[in-house]
Design a protein around this motif. Structure first.
Motif, mmCIF file in Angstrom:
data_model
loop_
_atom_site.group_PDB
_atom_site.id
_atom_site.type_symbol
_atom_site.label_atom_id
_atom_site.label_comp_id
_atom_site.label_asym_id
_atom_site.label_seq_id
_atom_site.Cartn_x
_atom_site.Cartn_y
_atom_site.Cartn_z
ATOM 1 N N SER A 5 0.832 -1.210 0.000
ATOM 2 C CA SER A 5 0.000 0.000 0.000
ATOM 3 C C SER A 5 0.860 1.252 0.000
ATOM 4 O O SER A 5 0.564 2.224 -0.714
ATOM 5 C CB SER A 5 -0.919 0.003 1.225
ATOM 6 O OG SER A 5 -1.855 -1.051 1.146
ATOM 7 N N VAL A 57 -3.752 -3.197 -7.595
ATOM 8 C CA VAL A 57 -3.907 -3.707 -6.239
ATOM 9 C C VAL A 57 -4.221 -5.197 -6.303
ATOM 10 O O VAL A 57 -5.144 -5.609 -7.010
ATOM 11 C CB VAL A 57 -5.050 -2.978 -5.496
ATOM 12 C CG1 VAL A 57 -5.228 -3.553 -4.096
ATOM 13 C CG2 VAL A 57 -4.779 -1.484 -5.439
ATOM 14 N N GLU A 59 -5.968 -7.743 -4.618
ATOM 15 C CA GLU A 59 -6.972 -7.887 -3.573
ATOM 16 C C GLU A 59 -6.962 -9.274 -2.933
ATOM 17 O O GLU A 59 -7.649 -9.494 -1.931
ATOM 18 C CB GLU A 59 -8.362 -7.585 -4.138
ATOM 19 C CG GLU A 59 -8.511 -6.151 -4.626
ATOM 20 C CD GLU A 59 -9.929 -5.825 -5.058
ATOM 21 O OE1 GLU A 59 -10.796 -6.731 -4.993
ATOM 22 O OE2 GLU A 59 -10.184 -4.667 -5.449
ATOM 23 N N TYR A 64 -3.522 -6.982 1.909
ATOM 24 C CA TYR A 64 -4.691 -6.221 1.464
ATOM 25 C C TYR A 64 -5.916 -6.639 2.266
ATOM 26 O O TYR A 64 -6.714 -5.791 2.697
ATOM 27 C CB TYR A 64 -4.949 -6.439 -0.026
ATOM 28 C CG TYR A 64 -6.187 -5.719 -0.529
ATOM 29 C CD1 TYR A 64 -6.124 -4.384 -0.923
ATOM 30 C CD2 TYR A 64 -7.418 -6.371 -0.579
ATOM 31 C CE1 TYR A 64 -7.255 -3.712 -1.355
ATOM 32 C CE2 TYR A 64 -8.559 -5.707 -1.005
ATOM 33 C CZ TYR A 64 -8.477 -4.384 -1.396
ATOM 34 O OH TYR A 64 -9.615 -3.722 -1.818
ATOM 35 N N SER A 68 -8.099 -4.257 4.743
ATOM 36 C CA SER A 68 -9.543 -4.094 4.525
ATOM 37 C C SER A 68 -10.322 -4.422 5.795
ATOM 38 O O SER A 68 -11.284 -3.726 6.155
ATOM 39 C CB SER A 68 -10.009 -4.989 3.374
ATOM 40 O OG SER A 68 -9.408 -4.605 2.155
#
Length: 251
Positions: A5, A57, A59, A64, A68
């Motif tokens: 990130s 990204v 996911e 990640y 989240s």
């Protein structure tokens, strides 16, 4: 924030690429020891940086998914704290049981995320565990405000807070340094939780299993409480508390 990130954000905002796993070499040579320790807090499953890209990204990556989940719990925390504040301001008992139940569930969910994160990340010192523990302490603080919280449940909650704050303090000192303001906040949280348990049910503390070689005695816990409070005061003294007043006087 995970390495993936941070890499993406730095590229989006500054067009600066910190590199991926195949571009970073971690070595421990003299003054690079501290950087090595910090870098290890980004590793997953031993000594590996998770895949990252400046363009997309992933996911499906564990970091990640962790970020989240943390974001989702942070939103629930904000919603629950606002609901509690509204009920207190309205001075009504209608709906309070639901709000307290949600806060208790949130506290346990934060702790579960921390434990799940350790397993999924394969690194019990990963930097993403820091917000998990911080959120657990924040949620616990709200639960403690429940006027109907029974004594035995309060003690159990405080012991969980002691455990979380102790682990968080170690991680924060490694990642942020010993003089960071967030370290001071955690020192105070730990000191206050220890103080209350020592006053109400000191035997509960002697049963806690914590790393670091703490002796399971009243004196050892009392010494830790005192040390944390002194460290809080030391760090607090390093930061100005009249900044707004000073700025206003200069206008």
């Amino acid at each position: 924030m995970s390495h993936a990130s941070r890499r993406r954000h730095l590229w989006d905002q500054h067009r600066f690429d910190i590199g991926g796993a195949d571009q970073i070499t971690v070595t421990a040579r003299g003054d690079e020891e501290a950087d090595l320790s910090w870098r290890k807090m980004e590793m997953i499953h031993g000594n590996t940086l998770p895949p990252s890209s400046i363009h997309h990204v992933d996911e499906s990556s564990v970091t990640y998914r962790m970020e989240s989940s943390i974001h989702g719990l942070e939103e629930l925390y904000v919603e629950s704290s606002e609901s509690m504040a509204q009920l207190i301001q309205a001075n009504t008992s209608s709906g309070t049981e639901t709000v307290w139940a949600h806060l208790q569930a949130l506290e346990l969910s934060c702790l579960e995320l921390y434990m799940e994160g350790q397993e999924q990340l394969g690194n019990d010192r990963h930097l993403l565990l820091i917000p998990c523990l911080r959120l657990h302490l924040d949620a616990s603080d709200l639960v403690l405000k429940d006027p109907n919280l029974l004594g035995k449940f309060r003690i159990k909650l405080l012991c969980r807070m002691v455990s979380s704050a102790y682990k968080l303090l170690d991680l924060q000192r490694s990642f942020l340094g010993k003089d960071h303001f967030d370290v001071a906040r955690t020192c105070l949280d730990l000191a206050q939780a220890i103080e209350e348990v020592l006053g109400r049910a000191p035997k509960q503390l002697t049963q806690l299993e914590l790393e670091g070689g703490i002796k399971k005695t009243f004196e050892a816990w009392s010494a830790l409480e005192h040390a944390c409070r002194k460290d809080y005061e030391r760090i607090q003294a390093m930061y100005p508390h009249d900044a707004e007043q000073y700025i206003s006087s200069r206008k």
